[in-house]
Design a protein around this motif. Structure first.
Motif, PDB file in Angstrom:
ATOM      1  N   PHE A  35       0.824  -1.203   0.000  1.00  0.00           N
ATOM      2  CA  PHE A  35       0.000   0.000   0.000  1.00  0.00           C
ATOM      3  C   PHE A  35       0.859   1.254   0.000  1.00  0.00           C
ATOM      4  CE2 PHE A  35      -2.551   3.112   2.596  1.00  0.00           C
ATOM      5  CZ  PHE A  35      -3.501   3.384   1.621  1.00  0.00           C
ATOM      6  N   VAL A  36       1.805   1.325   0.938  1.00  0.00           N
ATOM      7  CA  VAL A  36       2.695   2.481   1.028  1.00  0.00           C
ATOM      8  C   VAL A  36       3.582   2.580  -0.205  1.00  0.00           C
ATOM      9  CG1 VAL A  36       4.592   3.519   2.321  1.00  0.00           C
ATOM     10  CG2 VAL A  36       2.684   2.480   3.542  1.00  0.00           C
ATOM     11  N   GLY A  37       4.078   1.429  -0.670  1.00  0.00           N
ATOM     12  CA  GLY A  37       4.943   1.434  -1.847  1.00  0.00           C
ATOM     13  C   GLY A  37       4.215   1.916  -3.092  1.00  0.00           C
ATOM     14  N   SER A  41       5.155   5.259  -5.231  1.00  0.00           N
ATOM     15  CA  SER A  41       5.479   5.161  -6.663  1.00  0.00           C
ATOM     16  C   SER A  41       4.600   6.073  -7.507  1.00  0.00           C
ATOM     17  CB  SER A  41       5.331   3.713  -7.140  1.00  0.00           C
ATOM     18  OG  SER A  41       6.238   2.864  -6.486  1.00  0.00           O
ATOM     19  N   VAL A  42       3.287   6.009  -7.260  1.00  0.00           N
ATOM     20  CA  VAL A  42       2.361   6.808  -8.061  1.00  0.00           C
ATOM     21  C   VAL A  42       2.557   8.301  -7.802  1.00  0.00           C
ATOM     22  CG1 VAL A  42      -0.082   7.354  -8.440  1.00  0.00           C
ATOM     23  CG2 VAL A  42       0.637   4.975  -8.210  1.00  0.00           C
ATOM     24  N   LYS A  49       1.223  -0.362 -13.925  1.00  0.00           N
ATOM     25  CA  LYS A  49      -0.152  -0.828 -14.023  1.00  0.00           C
ATOM     26  C   LYS A  49      -0.600  -1.548 -12.760  1.00  0.00           C
ATOM     27  CE  LYS A  49      -3.246  -3.750 -16.764  1.00  0.00           C
ATOM     28  NZ  LYS A  49      -3.364  -4.648 -17.936  1.00  0.00           N
ATOM     29  N   GLU A  50       0.280  -2.431 -12.219  1.00  0.00           N
ATOM     30  CA  GLU A  50      -0.111  -3.200 -11.042  1.00  0.00           C
ATOM     31  C   GLU A  50      -0.346  -2.309  -9.821  1.00  0.00           C
ATOM     32  OE1 GLU A  50       4.366  -4.048 -11.775  1.00  0.00           O
ATOM     33  OE2 GLU A  50       2.552  -3.609 -12.926  1.00  0.00           O
ATOM     34  N   ASP A  51       0.419  -1.210  -9.707  1.00  0.00           N
ATOM     35  CA  ASP A  51       0.223  -0.281  -8.600  1.00  0.00           C
ATOM     36  C   ASP A  51      -1.108   0.448  -8.732  1.00  0.00           C
ATOM     37  OD1 ASP A  51       2.636  -0.877  -7.373  1.00  0.00           O
ATOM     38  OD2 ASP A  51       3.742   0.645  -8.490  1.00  0.00           O
ATOM     39  N   VAL A  52      -1.420   0.872  -9.937  1.00  0.00           N
ATOM     40  CA  VAL A  52      -2.667   1.595 -10.178  1.00  0.00           C
ATOM     41  C   VAL A  52      -3.870   0.697  -9.905  1.00  0.00           C
ATOM     42  CG1 VAL A  52      -4.088   2.748 -11.910  1.00  0.00           C
ATOM     43  CG2 VAL A  52      -1.622   3.158 -11.853  1.00  0.00           C
ATOM     44  N   VAL A  53      -3.822  -0.536 -10.414  1.00  0.00           N
ATOM     45  CA  VAL A  53      -4.923  -1.480 -10.203  1.00  0.00           C
ATOM     46  C   VAL A  53      -5.095  -1.767  -8.714  1.00  0.00           C
ATOM     47  CG1 VAL A  53      -5.707  -3.841 -10.587  1.00  0.00           C
ATOM     48  CG2 VAL A  53      -4.691  -2.549 -12.474  1.00  0.00           C
ATOM     49  N   PHE A  54      -3.988  -1.979  -8.018  1.00  0.00           N
ATOM     50  CA  PHE A  54      -4.044  -2.256  -6.579  1.00  0.00           C
ATOM     51  C   PHE A  54      -4.681  -1.104  -5.818  1.00  0.00           C
ATOM     52  CE2 PHE A  54      -2.011  -1.613  -2.415  1.00  0.00           C
ATOM     53  CZ  PHE A  54      -2.417  -2.773  -1.766  1.00  0.00           C
ATOM     54  N   LEU A  55      -4.267   0.127  -6.108  1.00  0.00           N
ATOM     55  CA  LEU A  55      -4.814   1.295  -5.416  1.00  0.00           C
ATOM     56  C   LEU A  55      -6.298   1.483  -5.720  1.00  0.00           C
ATOM     57  CD1 LEU A  55      -1.907   3.896  -5.711  1.00  0.00           C
ATOM     58  CD2 LEU A  55      -2.648   2.650  -3.687  1.00  0.00           C
ATOM     59  N   ILE A  56      -6.691   1.220  -6.966  1.00  0.00           N
ATOM     60  CA  ILE A  56      -8.110   1.328  -7.330  1.00  0.00           C
ATOM     61  C   ILE A  56      -8.930   0.330  -6.512  1.00  0.00           C
ATOM     62  CG2 ILE A  56      -9.811   0.901  -9.152  1.00  0.00           C
ATOM     63  CD1 ILE A  56      -7.792   2.043 -11.150  1.00  0.00           C
ATOM     64  N   GLU A  57      -8.439  -0.892  -6.390  1.00  0.00           N
ATOM     65  CA  GLU A  57      -9.157  -1.928  -5.643  1.00  0.00           C
ATOM     66  C   GLU A  57      -9.274  -1.573  -4.166  1.00  0.00           C
ATOM     67  OE1 GLU A  57      -6.934  -5.439  -6.433  1.00  0.00           O
ATOM     68  OE2 GLU A  57      -7.740  -5.713  -8.450  1.00  0.00           O
TER      69      GLU A  57
END
Length: 269
Positions: A35-37, A41-42, A49-57
């Motif tokens: 979460f913090v990472g 990054s963003v 892509k994986e960070d954006v998808v994770f944060l959206i979820e």
């Protein structure tokens, strides 16, 4: 995907309750570092892509948790304040070991920061008298600017295990206003608080990454002091409506919930 959303729902619920940290829920769910990472990054425009998808979820889960439980928390605080604040107090007391065990070296320096944290939150709880103190849903400039200010500091719960953003809103006189805004779908107030939250998450995540790397023990000692210093305010919140039996029942319930969370943490580890 469903697991990430589920943890997000629990984080959203935690952010409604003074004494419970959304960061702790993320930690117990095994998603804290990710979460913090992802936020770091963003916010640094290193977008994957994986960070954006994770944060959206996880944000979707947080929104569901907040909107789904705001009315329940609001009604409970108005009808059984002694029981609710007893639960909050129990959660804070039971949550202190989660923070304490992260103090790698409890020396005089760490103790000093613990005392500073305790005194700071105690003084703020005495002096706090923000525009939202009476939960009036007005839209004057001063109140909306204070919404951003309070949301900024309340965002700490999204990043810091052991520190409740809802409690920060509580001692700043913003908590009941925020809950009322959610209950009545006052999107103007929600948006201004949200702006503060977003700014706070980005700033605090970067700041904590630095502090935990350079001054880990002192940082967690300070957070522990904040939690301990919050207890006098929580115990006296019901005021003239205090019911000793309800406070005791709530206290025991809060301790039990904290114990279950600690068991979940050990299982996760």
């Amino acid at each position: 995907m469903l697991y990430v959303v589920f943890i997000g729902v629990l984080m959203g619920l935690a952010n409604l309750i003074p004494g419970v940290s959304g960061g702790t829920i993320a930690l117990l769910g095994g998603l804290y570092e990710r979460f913090v990472g992802s936020i770091s990054s963003v916010s640094a425009f290193k977008i994957r892509k994986e960070d954006v998808v994770f944060l959206i979820e996880i944000v979707a889960g947080i929104v569901i948790g907040i909107l789904g439980f705001s009315t329940l928390i609001d009604v409970s605080l108005s009808r059984v304040p002694s029981l609710m604040y007893g639960i909050f107090s129990g959660l804070v007391i039971g949550g202190t070991p989660v923070v304490f065990k992260r103090i790698e070296k409890f020396d005089s320096s760490s103790f000093s920061f613990l005392v500073i944290g305790g005194l700071l939150v105690y003084l703020v709880s005495i002096l706090a008298s923000g525009p939202g103190k009476e939960a009036v849903l007005n839209h004057n400039t001063a109140s909306l600017l204070y919404d951003v200010f309070a949301g900024f500091f309340g965002a700490a719960a999204m990043v810091l295990p052991g520190l409740s953003g809802a409690f920060i809103l509580l001692i700043m006189g913003e908590y009941t206003r925020a809950i009322a805004a959610l209950r009545h779908f006052d999107f103007i107030i929600i948006v201004f608080i949200g702006v503060g939250v977003i700014l706070g998450i980005v700033f605090v995540s970067r700041l904590m990454k630095f502090l935990m790397k350079r001054f880990r023990s002192q940082t967690f000692a300070f957070l522990l002091g904040l939690m301990i210093g919050s207890l006098p305010d929580l115990f006296t919140r019901p005021g003239s409506n205090s019911n000793v039996l309800q406070i005791i029942i709530g206290l025991v319930s809060g301790l039990a919930i904290s114990y279950l969370l600690s068991m979940f943490e050990k299982k996760t580890e």
